[in-house]
Design a protein around this motif. Structure first.
Motif, PDB file in Angstrom:
ATOM      1  N   GLY A  26      -4.013   3.488   1.336  1.00  0.00           N
ATOM      2  CA  GLY A  26      -4.494   3.803   2.675  1.00  0.00           C
ATOM      3  C   GLY A  26      -4.065   2.804   3.730  1.00  0.00           C
ATOM      4  O   GLY A  26      -4.562   2.842   4.863  1.00  0.00           O
ATOM      5  N   GLY A  27      -3.158   1.911   3.390  1.00  0.00           N
ATOM      6  CA  GLY A  27      -2.710   0.873   4.318  1.00  0.00           C
ATOM      7  C   GLY A  27      -2.392  -0.385   3.555  1.00  0.00           C
ATOM      8  O   GLY A  27      -2.778  -0.539   2.383  1.00  0.00           O
ATOM      9  N   GLU A  28      -1.681  -1.303   4.190  1.00  0.00           N
ATOM     10  CA  GLU A  28      -1.345  -2.549   3.519  1.00  0.00           C
ATOM     11  C   GLU A  28      -2.567  -3.449   3.419  1.00  0.00           C
ATOM     12  O   GLU A  28      -3.640  -3.135   3.966  1.00  0.00           O
ATOM     13  N   TYR A  51       8.213  -6.097 -10.233  1.00  0.00           N
ATOM     14  CA  TYR A  51       7.652  -6.276  -8.888  1.00  0.00           C
ATOM     15  C   TYR A  51       6.135  -6.407  -8.865  1.00  0.00           C
ATOM     16  O   TYR A  51       5.420  -5.722  -9.586  1.00  0.00           O
ATOM     17  N   THR A  52       5.662  -7.320  -8.026  1.00  0.00           N
ATOM     18  CA  THR A  52       4.280  -7.314  -7.540  1.00  0.00           C
ATOM     19  C   THR A  52       4.321  -7.999  -6.178  1.00  0.00           C
ATOM     20  O   THR A  52       5.393  -8.223  -5.622  1.00  0.00           O
ATOM     21  N   SER A  53       3.163  -8.332  -5.605  1.00  0.00           N
ATOM     22  CA  SER A  53       3.190  -8.985  -4.291  1.00  0.00           C
ATOM     23  C   SER A  53       2.186 -10.127  -4.209  1.00  0.00           C
ATOM     24  O   SER A  53       1.112 -10.070  -4.808  1.00  0.00           O
ATOM     25  N   LYS A  54       2.590 -11.161  -3.494  1.00  0.00           N
ATOM     26  CA  LYS A  54       1.685 -12.259  -3.164  1.00  0.00           C
ATOM     27  C   LYS A  54       0.919 -11.874  -1.920  1.00  0.00           C
ATOM     28  O   LYS A  54       1.444 -11.222  -1.019  1.00  0.00           O
ATOM     29  N   LEU A  55      -0.340 -12.316  -1.873  1.00  0.00           N
ATOM     30  CA  LEU A  55      -1.197 -11.933  -0.760  1.00  0.00           C
ATOM     31  C   LEU A  55      -1.322 -13.053   0.252  1.00  0.00           C
ATOM     32  O   LEU A  55      -1.178 -14.228  -0.075  1.00  0.00           O
ATOM     33  N   ALA A  56      -1.602 -12.683   1.492  1.00  0.00           N
ATOM     34  CA  ALA A  56      -1.858 -13.665   2.535  1.00  0.00           C
ATOM     35  C   ALA A  56      -3.019 -14.552   2.109  1.00  0.00           C
ATOM     36  O   ALA A  56      -4.053 -14.064   1.646  1.00  0.00           O
ATOM     37  N   GLY A  57      -2.832 -15.852   2.256  1.00  0.00           N
ATOM     38  CA  GLY A  57      -3.897 -16.786   1.928  1.00  0.00           C
ATOM     39  C   GLY A  57      -3.846 -17.339   0.534  1.00  0.00           C
ATOM     40  O   GLY A  57      -4.520 -18.318   0.222  1.00  0.00           O
ATOM     41  N   GLY A  91       0.787  -1.230   0.000  1.00  0.00           N
ATOM     42  CA  GLY A  91       0.000   0.000   0.000  1.00  0.00           C
ATOM     43  C   GLY A  91       0.812   1.270   0.000  1.00  0.00           C
ATOM     44  O   GLY A  91       0.327   2.310   0.447  1.00  0.00           O
ATOM     45  N   VAL A  92       2.067   1.209  -0.510  1.00  0.00           N
ATOM     46  CA  VAL A  92       2.933   2.388  -0.421  1.00  0.00           C
ATOM     47  C   VAL A  92       3.355   2.953  -1.777  1.00  0.00           C
ATOM     48  O   VAL A  92       3.819   4.095  -1.847  1.00  0.00           O
ATOM     49  N   LEU A  93       3.202   2.195  -2.844  1.00  0.00           N
ATOM     50  CA  LEU A  93       3.552   2.734  -4.160  1.00  0.00           C
ATOM     51  C   LEU A  93       2.442   3.641  -4.662  1.00  0.00           C
ATOM     52  O   LEU A  93       1.255   3.369  -4.436  1.00  0.00           O
ATOM     53  N   PRO A  94       2.785   4.718  -5.367  1.00  0.00           N
ATOM     54  CA  PRO A  94       1.753   5.617  -5.903  1.00  0.00           C
ATOM     55  C   PRO A  94       0.842   4.893  -6.886  1.00  0.00           C
ATOM     56  O   PRO A  94       1.285   3.957  -7.570  1.00  0.00           O
ATOM     57  N   PRO A 134       0.533   8.577  -1.916  1.00  0.00           N
ATOM     58  CA  PRO A 134       0.272   7.454  -0.998  1.00  0.00           C
ATOM     59  C   PRO A 134       0.228   7.824   0.475  1.00  0.00           C
ATOM     60  O   PRO A 134      -0.680   7.401   1.196  1.00  0.00           O
ATOM     61  N   ASN A 135       1.200   8.637   0.950  1.00  0.00           N
ATOM     62  CA  ASN A 135       1.243   8.898   2.389  1.00  0.00           C
ATOM     63  C   ASN A 135       0.024   9.697   2.877  1.00  0.00           C
ATOM     64  O   ASN A 135      -0.353   9.636   4.043  1.00  0.00           O
ATOM     65  N   LYS A 136      -0.627  10.423   1.973  1.00  0.00           N
ATOM     66  CA  LYS A 136      -1.813  11.192   2.349  1.00  0.00           C
ATOM     67  C   LYS A 136      -3.023  10.297   2.578  1.00  0.00           C
ATOM     68  O   LYS A 136      -4.027  10.731   3.158  1.00  0.00           O
ATOM     69  N   THR A 137      -2.957   9.056   2.107  1.00  0.00           N
ATOM     70  CA  THR A 137      -4.086   8.139   2.272  1.00  0.00           C
ATOM     71  C   THR A 137      -3.959   7.300   3.546  1.00  0.00           C
ATOM     72  O   THR A 137      -4.884   6.576   3.898  1.00  0.00           O
ATOM     73  N   TRP A 138      -2.804   7.392   4.217  1.00  0.00           N
ATOM     74  CA  TRP A 138      -2.591   6.651   5.466  1.00  0.00           C
ATOM     75  C   TRP A 138      -2.914   7.561   6.652  1.00  0.00           C
ATOM     76  O   TRP A 138      -2.562   8.743   6.653  1.00  0.00           O
ATOM     77  N   THR A 139      -3.547   7.004   7.684  1.00  0.00           N
ATOM     78  CA  THR A 139      -3.849   7.794   8.880  1.00  0.00           C
ATOM     79  C   THR A 139      -2.627   7.917   9.790  1.00  0.00           C
ATOM     80  O   THR A 139      -2.473   8.919  10.494  1.00  0.00           O
ATOM     81  N   ASN A 140      -1.755   6.922   9.758  1.00  0.00           N
ATOM     82  CA  ASN A 140      -0.559   6.949  10.604  1.00  0.00           C
ATOM     83  C   ASN A 140       0.675   7.108   9.710  1.00  0.00           C
ATOM     84  O   ASN A 140       1.066   6.172   9.003  1.00  0.00           O
ATOM     85  N   GLN A 141       1.279   8.276   9.713  1.00  0.00           N
ATOM     86  CA  GLN A 141       2.399   8.576   8.830  1.00  0.00           C
ATOM     87  C   GLN A 141       3.644   7.741   9.138  1.00  0.00           C
ATOM     88  O   GLN A 141       4.384   7.366   8.235  1.00  0.00           O
ATOM     89  N   GLN A 142       3.880   7.449  10.421  1.00  0.00           N
ATOM     90  CA  GLN A 142       5.058   6.655  10.768  1.00  0.00           C
ATOM     91  C   GLN A 142       4.916   5.225  10.244  1.00  0.00           C
ATOM     92  O   GLN A 142       5.880   4.624   9.760  1.00  0.00           O
ATOM     93  N   GLU A 143       3.705   4.696  10.343  1.00  0.00           N
ATOM     94  CA  GLU A 143       3.467   3.342   9.804  1.00  0.00           C
ATOM     95  C   GLU A 143       3.688   3.311   8.298  1.00  0.00           C
ATOM     96  O   GLU A 143       4.265   2.363   7.757  1.00  0.00           O
ATOM     97  N   TYR A 144       3.231   4.373   7.621  1.00  0.00           N
ATOM     98  CA  TYR A 144       3.466   4.463   6.179  1.00  0.00           C
ATOM     99  C   TYR A 144       4.965   4.483   5.882  1.00  0.00           C
ATOM    100  O   TYR A 144       5.455   3.736   5.025  1.00  0.00           O
TER     101      TYR A 144
END
Length: 529
Positions: free
Chosen positions: A430-432, A372-378, A351-354, A485-495
């Protein structure tokens, strides 16, 4: 075994009384049903099961270590060497087996829609349904072309021939072995038809660069004004969905070459995933599955013979093979000019790439190499959180040459033709994964459309502080706040922590490349090191 002996043995196979050559689609369908290799579905497609192997067997793929090619191949876990002696043993097993069958099936055709660079190929099959697959996936010759056709590469496919690892130099009973000097691909121990398709693609990935043609694992389409776009992306990134645009004609959905004249499709058909397929979601694919199409590992209702596309009992990797002419909105022949736009698609579960970025040439080469891409949980056993996945040039299993060969060709063509390159994140915002939400398809479509129509050529951008990407500040049809991306996260440090985590994975992955021009690593990758 000398090449003359190979030619003589191949001639014996092809001139046997058991050879059924260039059968039509109805004839092949009849054979499939007569031989009980598959069943007819309610749509008229043939449905076959592949047994133990429902996907490719990358650990069983080999290239013969030969004097003329051994210094060119990028040897390793993808391109595993096998000795000439081992290949000759396997060839003898396969050829003797095929000669003993009551029937074998031969297809002659081409790889590459551009007449100037196409490869005449021949596919020899134990199974009729495999030959139907080859007929639909490769380029079919006209009657005149058939008269002068001389195969330059041959596939010999005999699934019931199994290797003996103790004497044949293989890892298992399965083998997909390529000899560039003998110009033969041997396939045994697996019924998965995709090995034929990807075997020829691997061959083209070796041969085309020698003609200064860039082979690409991507889809391509063309607009009303002749503007060409390429879409690169791994499974789950939306490549098929986004390239199937009713306002643009399809050149091809998976494999292309880029020559001095422009882009051409390597194939004559499509090999689409169809798990969960519905007419509402993928109307072009759904309606293309009709008489002559091949369904692979799709469960069908025993009474109505309706395909149950939602049923993953046999595998998630259910497939449909059909000729490209089964799709209405195509360009024929599958040839067009030089691309104006390239889109790299990624589904970033961190959830961090534009959602969209404009790339410099160096960034384009960096992200092309990264894939790059990502595998998801499950999605796979043992995956409990998103995992970064990197597939070099968006097609690492099919690249016989060093990755930098393809990346440098791409960079050269970007310069020559002034191509605009964009990185589009179809993943999370907005988050992972599990916290944020998936990027709205309507937003992604608007961003892709804006990039294709040149609306982002002179748009104001800001540079991402971690990845160095240039983010458009305004895209028609997309709220401005979604773009950063960082504007869509509520917690900037987590981003920041999550973005640095992904950047570190990019940096670690890139270390595997050797002899990469320094400006690509310095100016193409994340700013955060």
């Amino acid at each position: 075994m000398k090449s003359v002996a190979f030619s003589n043995t191949l001639a014996e196979i092809l001139t046997g009384k058991n050879v059924l050559s260039q059968l039509s689609v109805p004839q092949l369908v009849e054979k499939v049903l007569q031989r009980k290799e598959g069943k007819l579905t309610s749509t008229g497609a043939v449905c076959a099961e592949t047994g133990k192997y429902t996907g490719r067997s990358p650990k069983d793929k080999y290239i013969v270590e030969e004097a003329s090619t051994k210094d060119l191949i990028d040897w390793g876990s993808v391109n595993q060497p096998i000795s000439e002696e081992s290949f000759d043993k396997l060839y003898k097993k396969v050829s003797n087996y095929l000669k003993e069958q009551n029937e074998i099936f031969v297809f002659n055709g081409f790889a590459g829609a551009d007449n100037k660079s196409r490869l005449p190929i021949q596919v020899v099959n134990e199974y009729a349904w495999h030959n139907l697959f080859a007929h639909q996936l490769f380029i079919r010759p006209t009657e005149d072309e058939l008269q002068t056709h001389q195969a330059e590469f041959t596939i010999l496919s005999a699934p019931n021939v199994k290797a003996d690892p103790t004497t044949d130099g293989t890892n298992s009973e399965t083998f997909i072995a390529v000899s560039f000097e003998r110009r033969i691909i041997l396939i045994g121990g697996t019924e998965y038809a995709g090995e034929m398709k990807k075997g020829i693609f691997s061959i083209m990935n070796y041969l085309l660069p020698q003609k200064d043609i860039l082979p690409m694992h991507c889809s391509a389409n063309v607009g009303a004004e002749g503007d060409v776009a390429l879409f690169f992306g791994l499974s789950g990134t939306g490549k098929t969905t986004l390239s199937a645009d009713p306002n643009r004609r399809l050149i091809g959905d998976d494999e292309h070459g880029w020559s001095s004249n422009g882009v051409f499709n390597i194939e004559g058909g499509c090999y689409a995933k169809c798990i969960g397929l519905t007419r509402e979601k993928e109307p072009q694919i759904f309606d293309a599955i009709r008489f002559g199409s091949v369904l692979e590992n799709v469960v069908i209702d025993s009474k109505t013979r309706l395909p149950l596309y939602e049923d993953a009992t046999l595998t998630e990797n259910t497939r449909a093979a059909y000729p490209i002419q089964a799709i209405d909105n195509i360009i024929e022949p599958s040839i067009a000019g030089h691309p104006q736009t390239i889109v790299f698609l990624t589904a970033d579960a961190f959830g961090v790439l534009p959602p969209i970025s404009k790339l410099t040439k160096e960034q384009a080469m960096y992200h092309f190499l990264s894939g790059y891409t990502s595998k998801l949980a499950g999605t796979e056993r043992g995956i409990t959180s998103p995992e970064a996945t990197f597939s070099t040039c968006f097609g690492s299993p099919f690249l016989p040459l060093p990755a930098t060969v393809y990346a440098e060709m791409l960079g050269k063509k970007i310069d020559e033709h002034g191509v605009q390159v964009f990185l589009v994140n179809t993943g999370w915002t907005g988050g992972e994964y599990g916290v944020g939400s998936r990027m709205k398809l309507s937003y992604t479509r608007a961003m892709v459309q804006a990039s294709l129509e040149g609306e982002l050529t002179h748009v104001e951008t800001s540079q991402d502080e971690i990845f160095g990407l240039h983010i458009p500040l305004h895209v028609p049809g997309v709220p401005d706040e979604v773009l950063i991306p960082n504007k869509t996260w509520t917690n900037q440090q987590e981003y920041t922590d999550k973005a640095k985590e992904l950047a570190a994975k990019f940096n670690a992955n890139f270390k595997k490349f050797h002899n990469v021009p320094q400006e690509i690593e310095v100016n193409g990758g994340p700013i955060f090191k």
